[in-house]
Motif scaffolding. Structure first.
Motif, mmCIF file in Angstrom:
data_model
loop_
_atom_site.group_PDB
_atom_site.id
_atom_site.type_symbol
_atom_site.label_atom_id
_atom_site.label_comp_id
_atom_site.label_asym_id
_atom_site.label_seq_id
_atom_site.Cartn_x
_atom_site.Cartn_y
_atom_site.Cartn_z
ATOM 1 N N LYS A 174 0.830 -1.205 0.000
ATOM 2 C CA LYS A 174 0.000 0.000 0.000
ATOM 3 C C LYS A 174 0.868 1.260 0.000
ATOM 4 N N GLU A 175 1.888 1.278 0.856
ATOM 5 C CA GLU A 175 2.697 2.493 1.000
ATOM 6 C C GLU A 175 3.727 2.662 -0.102
ATOM 7 N N ARG A 190 -0.154 3.893 -2.809
ATOM 8 C CA ARG A 190 -0.279 5.294 -2.452
ATOM 9 C C ARG A 190 0.427 6.205 -3.473
ATOM 10 N N ASP A 210 -1.531 9.010 -5.650
ATOM 11 C CA ASP A 210 -1.149 10.425 -5.599
ATOM 12 C C ASP A 210 -0.739 10.929 -6.983
ATOM 13 N N THR A 243 -6.829 11.588 0.626
ATOM 14 C CA THR A 243 -5.696 10.826 1.139
ATOM 15 C C THR A 243 -5.965 9.346 0.881
ATOM 16 N N TYR A 244 -4.942 8.660 0.365
ATOM 17 C CA TYR A 244 -5.151 7.249 0.027
ATOM 18 C C TYR A 244 -5.277 6.419 1.298
#
Length: 502
Positions: free
Chosen positions: A18-19, A23, A27, A79-80
């Motif tokens: 995810k990060e 994400r 973005d 924000t994701y």
């Protein structure tokens, strides 16, 4: 082996995935592709209705929901969270909230994230190519204008880092301009590849639904659909052609910029940079540092490096839809447009301000004897010598003048007469005043009145041709802009018709 055998209790997405992936992709889409998503959704909805795939009773509430999402969702503040995979599914989630799963899901009929993504990327590239092309054409116009202004301004032309022959600054700038015009042609050619719509390819093979790919291309402002549906999602030559063109543009401009750096050095000094483009040393008050030239050089180098990196990213990737060419790579590549645009703007501002130091040019011409090529040529024409004999005489004259630090026109006739007698076995018919005229820089330029040469007539004809070429480029750009505006208006009109009275 069935995945269930492993009793897999994990849930998507893994926190690290995810990060590190989702994400940044979210973005990137939020920053670069929101408007593209909006246009694709609206155009696809219009096409689904006009081909009869969706009824007006189905299409109208979807159109109204898309309007509501535009009005109510502030994308910049999102924000994701990982609740949805990506930006595409965020919009679909918003539709489901407003319409329910059945109606919301109908918008995705006959399309895939595959064709959507490549369409998004092409829209994003077009929106960046066009401003870069505008800056490049402005530079071409600037070079043509300054070349005309400096069409009789003598300079020293260098080869291998050494003074070679006199020419005029306008002739040199015209050589740079010709390269810029060829670079513009390469960028226009890459834009033509970008300007072909992938929509309708769906995942790979188009669709069994009666979609209208030409209509989709028109509504999204493309010139036409890209034909082969496999190629729509696999052929990334729209990326490689664009960044290849950009790499060459700034590689070539970097060579021009390097000449400016060399010619402004204290030892050469034939170009004067005005105070507006000069920074003073913090410790040495006598120094005039034309550091904008260095900034243009490193901006060009950064742009070349970023464009080249894009080609490297695409190297040895499979011929299919794959993430290597997608979101993060696209965002990375946009840096080339940013640095390149800054460099072009600075160069176009600097070039008109440059002035040639005529005194330094005269001094360098005198010290280097760079007009002796014309002495050799003239002896072939006037005295009937072979060029090799004439070259030997001219070389002896140059050596004699350099040895005494003299001026070839004022001090060279005696050495010329002796060298001529020794090599030809007779006296020359060239009188002293004729000799001085032959070895003058003005004569050197004036007699080179051939196609592509620096003499006034030849150079004037060349600049007129460049201006015609630039006008034709401008006309093509205006045609593309008018077509894009007409497409945008048509999409809005058709979408409004779907909305009907609210």
């Amino acid at each position: 082996m069935n995945a269930g055998t492993f009793n897999d209790t994990s849930t998507f997405p893994d926190p690290v995935y995810k990060e590190t992936v989702l994400r940044p992709l979210f973005d990137g889409a939020k920053d670069h592709h929101v408007e593209g998503f909006r246009l694709i959704d609206r155009a696809h909805l219009v096409m689904l209705h006009e081909t009869g795939i969706l009824t007006i009773e189905q299409a109208r509430p979807i159109a109204q929901a898309l309007e509501d999402i535009d009005r109510e969702v502030d994308v910049g503040t999102l924000t994701y969270t990982g609740e949805v995979e990506d930006f595409f599914f965020l919009i679909e989630k918003q539709l489901r909230t407003r319409l329910g799963p059945d109606l919301a899901g109908r918008l995705h009929t006959a399309r895939s994230r595959n064709d959507i993504d490549h369409t998004l990327f092409k829209i994003g590239l077009k929106h960046r190519i066009d401003p870069l092309l505008e800056r490049l054409v402005h530079l071409a116009e600037t070079l043509a204008s300054v070349a005309e202004r400096e069409s009789r301004t003598l300079i020293v032309a260098y080869t291998h880092g050494q003074p070679a022959q006199p020419t005029v600054f306008g002739h040199y700038l015209s050589a740079v301009l010709e390269t810029v015009l060829r670079d513009i042609a390469r960028l226009e050619a890459s834009r033509d590849i970008v300007d072909r719509s992938p929509m309708g390819a769906a995942a790979i093979t188009t669709s069994g639904f009666p979609i209208d790919r030409e209509l989709m291309a028109h509504l999204l402002g493309f010139s036409r659909p890209l034909q082969n549906s496999y190629g729509c999602i696999a052929s990334i030559d729209y990326i490689t052609s664009t960044y290849s063109a950009i790499e060459l543009i700034f590689l070539h401009l970097g060579r021009f910029i390097q000449d400016l750096q060399f010619w402004t050095s204290f030892e050469v000094g034939q170009i004067y940079v005005p105070n507006a483009f000069v920074q003073i040393s913090s410790i040495m008050p006598q120094k005039r540092n034309p550091v904008p030239i260095e900034h243009m050089r490193h901006l060009s180098s950064q742009t070349v490096g970023r464009a080249q990196a894009m080609l490297t990213i695409m190297h040895n990737t499979p011929f299919t839809d794959m993430n290597d060419s997608e979101g993060e790579s696209q965002g990375f590549g946009y840096g080339a447009f940013e640095s390149g645009g800054r460099g072009l703007a600075l160069l176009a501002a600097l070039v008109p301000s440059l002035r040639i130091d005529a005194g330094r040019v005269r001094q360098n011409i005198r010290r280097s004897c760079i007009t002796v090529t014309e002495l050799a040529d003239s002896l072939v024409r006037l005295e009937g010598l072979s060029f090799r004999e004439a070259h030997e005489i001219a070389a002896e004259v140059a050596r004699a003048i350099v040895a005494i630090g003299g001026d070839i026109a004022a001090d060279g006739y005696a050495a010329f007469r002796e060298a001529f007698r020794r090599c030809a076995g007779r006296d020359t018919t060239v009188a002293p005043d004729r000799f001085a005229e032959i070895v003058s820089a003005e004569n050197f330029v004036a007699v080179r009145d051939r196609f592509g040469g620096p003499a006034p007539k030849a150079l004037s004809q060349a600049i007129a041709g460049y201006n015609q070429d630039i006008a034709a480029i401008r006309a093509r750009m205006q045609d593309a802009q008018r077509r894009a505006q007409a497409s945008a208006q048509d999409l809005q009109s058709r979408f409004n018709a779907l909305l009907g009275a609210r």
